[in-house]
Design a protein around this motif. Sequence first.
Motif, short mmCIF file in Angstrom:
data_model
loop_
_atom_site.label_atom_id
_atom_site.label_comp_id
_atom_site.label_asym_id
_atom_site.label_seq_id
_atom_site.Cartn_x
_atom_site.Cartn_y
_atom_site.Cartn_z
N CYS A 1 1.08 -1.32 -0.13
CA CYS A 1 0.11 0.04 -0.13
C CYS A 1 0.84 1.37 -0.04
O CYS A 1 1.78 1.51 0.87
CB CYS A 1 -0.85 0.10 1.15
N SER A 2 0.71 2.06 -1.02
CA SER A 2 1.79 3.23 -1.25
C SER A 2 0.86 4.42 -1.19
O SER A 2 -0.42 4.55 -1.53
CB SER A 2 2.21 3.25 -2.54
N PHE A 3 1.51 5.51 -0.68
CA PHE A 3 0.87 6.82 -0.81
C PHE A 3 1.92 7.87 -1.05
O PHE A 3 2.95 7.73 -0.92
CB PHE A 3 0.16 7.29 0.45
N HIS A 4 1.52 9.16 -1.71
CA HIS A 4 2.38 9.93 -2.09
C HIS A 4 2.92 11.18 -1.00
O HIS A 4 1.82 11.35 -0.55
CB HIS A 4 2.02 10.86 -3.44
N ILE A 5 4.13 11.50 -0.75
CA ILE A 5 4.47 12.61 0.13
C ILE A 5 5.33 13.48 -0.75
O ILE A 5 6.06 13.28 -1.76
CB ILE A 5 5.33 11.97 1.24
N ASP A 6 5.03 14.78 0.03
CA ASP A 6 6.18 15.95 -0.77
C ASP A 6 7.34 15.94 0.14
O ASP A 6 7.63 15.26 1.08
CB ASP A 6 5.24 17.16 -0.78
N ARG A 7 7.85 17.19 -0.10
CA ARG A 7 9.06 17.22 0.79
C ARG A 7 9.06 17.58 2.21
O ARG A 7 9.73 16.90 2.94
CB ARG A 7 10.04 18.58 0.03
N ASP A 8 8.19 18.34 2.81
CA ASP A 8 7.68 18.44 3.93
C ASP A 8 7.66 17.04 4.45
O ASP A 8 7.82 16.62 5.94
CB ASP A 8 6.65 19.45 4.29
N MET A 9 6.71 16.31 3.95
CA MET A 9 6.26 14.99 4.55
C MET A 9 7.34 14.16 4.74
O MET A 9 7.50 13.32 5.64
CB MET A 9 5.09 14.49 3.64
N ALA A 10 8.25 14.30 3.62
CA ALA A 10 9.49 13.40 3.58
C ALA A 10 10.23 13.51 4.90
O ALA A 10 10.79 12.51 5.49
CB ALA A 10 10.27 13.60 2.34
#
Length: 226
Positions: free
Chosen positions: A80-89
């Motif tokens: 199960c995958s979901f997308h993250i941006d820079r802040d979330m990384a």
Amino acid sequence: MVNFNLSFSCTFNFEPIFTSEKEVYAFDVYPEFTNTEGKKFFNDDVMYFMSISVKKKYLTDILNEIVKKSSFLREKKALCSFHIDRDMALITLTDPEIKNIIFAHEFIRLSISINLLHDNTNNPGSLAKGLSEKYPIWLNDFSANPASFSAIRNIKFELVNVSDGTFKEYGDSVMFFSLIENISRYSNNICIQGVDTFAQLRMLKHPHITHIKGSLFSDEKYNSLD
């Protein structure tokens, strides 16, 4: 449904990824944002205005939604995958609560875009490389350009998603399968996004194309995996 106190509510949709043998391999989790008037918005349009604290809440909520489906995912042996941006990384690398949830659930995958490699540091790509050293990560939007090839050469991606735009532009050309051959030098898992017709599906008979995703499988959405 989750309310982020930004005059938006959020519903998480689970969209399947299939193997080339048409078996369920994984689910991409996508948020659907709706304002108080019922208008829907693109994810990036909403996330751009989120504060760091709201992004942490978003991460906690999407992870909790995934964790609720643990029995189903383990039964199906699905990721199960979901997308993250820079802040979330950055949050996934530093926040103990978020890290513990991810580490405790072996099927969770983080998906990043190519622009995460263009961070404003003296060492571009260091954030993505840090993620890859801690978690299995997926590239969300491989395109036929030097930046994408540089990314898969320098960072370990468990799976590379070829963007639907790239598939639509090059899918019926000889160049497309040359592209696949080159990607396969760096990743054993290649997913083609934007598969919308059976004709397109029949085109994708290639030993290095391991996964497929698109509106052709829209009837297979699993918005409730209980």
